[in-house]
Design a protein around this motif. Structure first.
Motif, PDB file in Angstrom:
ATOM      1  N   GLY B 106       0.810  -1.216   0.000  1.00  5.42           N
ATOM      2  CA  GLY B 106       0.000   0.000   0.000  1.00  5.42           C
ATOM      3  C   GLY B 106       0.842   1.264   0.000  1.00  5.42           C
ATOM      4  N   GLN B 111       5.327  -1.775  -5.800  1.00  2.00           N
ATOM      5  CA  GLN B 111       3.931  -2.189  -5.946  1.00  2.00           C
ATOM      6  C   GLN B 111       3.109  -1.076  -6.606  1.00  2.00           C
ATOM      7  OE1 GLN B 111       1.292  -2.119  -2.513  1.00  2.00           O
ATOM      8  NE2 GLN B 111       1.073  -4.332  -2.693  1.00  2.00           N
ATOM      9  N   GLY B 112       3.367   0.170  -6.153  1.00  4.36           N
ATOM     10  CA  GLY B 112       2.675   1.322  -6.725  1.00  4.36           C
ATOM     11  C   GLY B 112       2.875   1.406  -8.235  1.00  4.36           C
ATOM     12  N   GLY B 114       3.570  -1.198 -10.114  1.00  3.61           N
ATOM     13  CA  GLY B 114       2.804  -2.327 -10.644  1.00  3.61           C
ATOM     14  C   GLY B 114       1.355  -1.940 -10.893  1.00  3.61           C
ATOM     15  N   TYR B 115       0.792  -1.166  -9.966  1.00  3.86           N
ATOM     16  CA  TYR B 115      -0.590  -0.701 -10.120  1.00  3.86           C
ATOM     17  C   TYR B 115      -0.686   0.309 -11.260  1.00  3.86           C
ATOM     18  CZ  TYR B 115      -1.418  -2.537  -5.368  1.00  3.86           C
ATOM     19  OH  TYR B 115      -1.524  -3.333  -4.263  1.00  3.86           O
ATOM     20  N   TYR B 220      -0.936   4.488  -1.788  1.00  3.63           N
ATOM     21  CA  TYR B 220      -1.361   4.194  -3.158  1.00  3.63           C
ATOM     22  C   TYR B 220      -2.702   3.458  -3.220  1.00  3.63           C
ATOM     23  CZ  TYR B 220       3.514   5.449  -3.673  1.00  3.63           C
ATOM     24  OH  TYR B 220       4.717   6.115  -3.591  1.00  3.63           O
ATOM     25  N   PRO B 224      -2.704   6.814  -8.010  1.00  8.77           N
ATOM     26  CA  PRO B 224      -1.481   6.191  -8.506  1.00  8.77           C
ATOM     27  C   PRO B 224      -0.231   6.913  -8.036  1.00  8.77           C
ATOM     28  CG  PRO B 224      -2.973   6.735 -10.334  1.00  8.77           C
ATOM     29  CD  PRO B 224      -3.555   7.329  -9.088  1.00  8.77           C
ATOM     30  N   ILE B 225       0.854   6.172  -7.945  1.00  7.76           N
ATOM     31  CA  ILE B 225       2.154   6.766  -7.659  1.00  7.76           C
ATOM     32  C   ILE B 225       2.443   7.805  -8.753  1.00  7.76           C
ATOM     33  CG2 ILE B 225       3.394   4.934  -8.933  1.00  7.76           C
ATOM     34  CD1 ILE B 225       5.641   5.170  -6.867  1.00  7.76           C
TER      35      ILE B 225
END
Ligand code: SF4
Ligand code: SF4
Lengths: 182, 234
Positions: B106, B111-112, B114-115, B220, B224-225
């Motif tokens: 989160g 990961q951010g 990836g999102y 996130y 989005p980042i």
């Protein structure tokens, strides 16, 4: 026109992804208007009784039975979907990857804090039991997978949007908040 | 006096001081170029390559490239988007990223990304290499399985005498982040906090605190980042 037929299975998963399917709430009534279900823990149909259009699979492959079921799904379903982190990358069960199987079994049956009375140091090894694989495999490393829905579990809205898009042929637009890896 | 120059990013004309780092100029102008290893004010490492752009037709890392007059920079093109996505996927398969059980989930930059880049599944096979957890010092855990070798900790976290707590060990496939456990016995609260903050992933975690921010309130979860940079101008 007859409705598309959906089958589902849980392999090395916790059933959380299936719970998330049920989490679409009252849209489940719309869902059964849209599709019919065949082999699935939800219908309790144990073997395929007809060819299916969409197979949805939760969980990765951790033993020989998982592989058999997965291959059976690939044979009987036109489209296969990996549902959730375990199906996509092994998920939490894959935390054992990299630890030798023997070490895992010994921890489970000899050394673990919940072990009781295993004085003969027996690791269950009946031929009826599926054989544990060297590691937990993502589904797409075993058979071809057509679509992937990430999440632990995937959000109910993501599952809903994806299945509806697939069945109606409409384009799937995924809002930012629906793609999560946790 | 510094020299003002003009150049373009994705066709947009930008004015900057000659010699400023491209990634920072872009951010000042509301253009988000993702970074994992870069940290403003710290000598750039250029190690993660996620900030790759095309400058006058050649691939370059924008965190190590000073801007110059008339540069033609491509950043938000399908080609470069896919290249960045491939790097993200590579980082995911190369380490062991079990996001559902990770405390940084989160708030994690990897990961951010990836999102943001909608990674549904990596195109590369998972390596499942196993690395050890270093948990023997009082202030932090070092979860080597999640390190993406950005070298931020090595470059930034030091004691009063300028000694690094962290170092790389080995090469290639065997490369590992390591902690000087002797030095880390006396790591200050402040350094522990900073180390966890600058680590772009969940490789450095503080002990005795955990999962402080509830799901839904993390960095996130909803945006989005990179939004903070892009919203500068809109
Ligand atoms: S470090 Fe980031 S990408 Fe890796 S497991 Fe943790 S949240 Fe996921
Ligand atoms: S531990 Fe974190 S900050 Fe240090 S090199 Fe690895 S990813 Fe970067």
């Amino acid at each position: 026109m007859s409705k598309p037929i959906v089958a589902t299975a849980s392999l090395a998963g916790c059933f959380g992804c299936h719970m998330s399917v049920l989490d679409i709430d009252d849209r489940i009534l719309q869902l059964i208007e849209l599709v019919d279900f065949n082999k699935s823990p939800i219908t309790d149909i144990k073997t395929f009784t007809q060819p299916c259009d969409i197979g949805i699979i939760e969980g990765g492959c951790c033993n020989s039975e998982n592989i058999e079921v997965l291959k059976d799904f690939r044979k009987n379903c036109k489209i296969l979907i990996s549902l959730g982190e375990c199906a996509i990358m092994g998920g939490l069960p894959a935390m054992r990857n990299g630890i030798p199987v023997r070490e895992c079994l010994e921890e489970a049956y000899f050394g673990g804090v919940t072990v009781r009375d295993n004085t003969e140091r027996i690791i269950p090894n009946d031929e009826e039991l599926p054989i544990i694989l060297d590691k937990v495999y993502p589904l797409h490393e075993i058979v071809k997978i057509d679509y992937f829905l990430p999440g632990c579990p995937p959000r109910a809205d993501l599952i809903w949007e994806a299945v509806v898009a697939l069945v109606t042929g409409n384009e799937l637009k995924i809002p930012y908040e629906l793609i999560k890896f946790d | 006096m510094s020299e003002k120059i003009k150049f373009t990013i994705d066709g947009k004309e930008i004015e900057a001081e000659k010699g400023q780092l491209l990634v920072e100029v872009a951010a000042e102008n509301g253009i988000y170029i993702p970074v994992l290893c870069h940290w403003k004010g710290v000598h750039p490492a250029g190690s993660c390559r996620i900030c790759t752009v095309k400058i006058n037709g050649r691939f370059m890392a924008s965190c190590t490239t000073p801007v110059d007059a008339n540069m033609v920079v491509e950043s938000n093109t399908p080609e470069i988007q896919d290249l960045r996505k491939a790097i993200i996927e590579m980082l995911f398969v190369e380490g062991n990223h079990f996001c559902p059980s990770c405390e940084k989930s989160g708030d994690c930059d990897l990961q951010g990304l990836g999102y943001r880049y909608q990674m549904m599944v990596p195109r590369f096979p998972y390596a499942f290499e196993r690395r050890e957890l270093e948990a023997s010092t009082p202030k932090i855990f070092l979860e080597k399985n999640r390190c993406i070798f950005c070298k931020r900790c090595v470059r930034m976290i030091k004691d009063e005498e300028g000694r690094s707590y962290f170092a790389f060990k080995g090469r290639g496939k065997h490369l590992e982040i390591n902690l000087d456990t002797k030095l880390a016995e006396h790591m200050s609260e402040e350094n522990a906090r900073l180390a966890m903050k600058i680590c772009p992933v969940g490789a450095i975690l503080r002990k005795e605190v955990g999962f402080e921010t509830p799901i839904g309130k993390r960095k996130y979860d909803h945006v989005p980042i990179g939004s903070e940079i892009e919203n500068l101008q809109n």
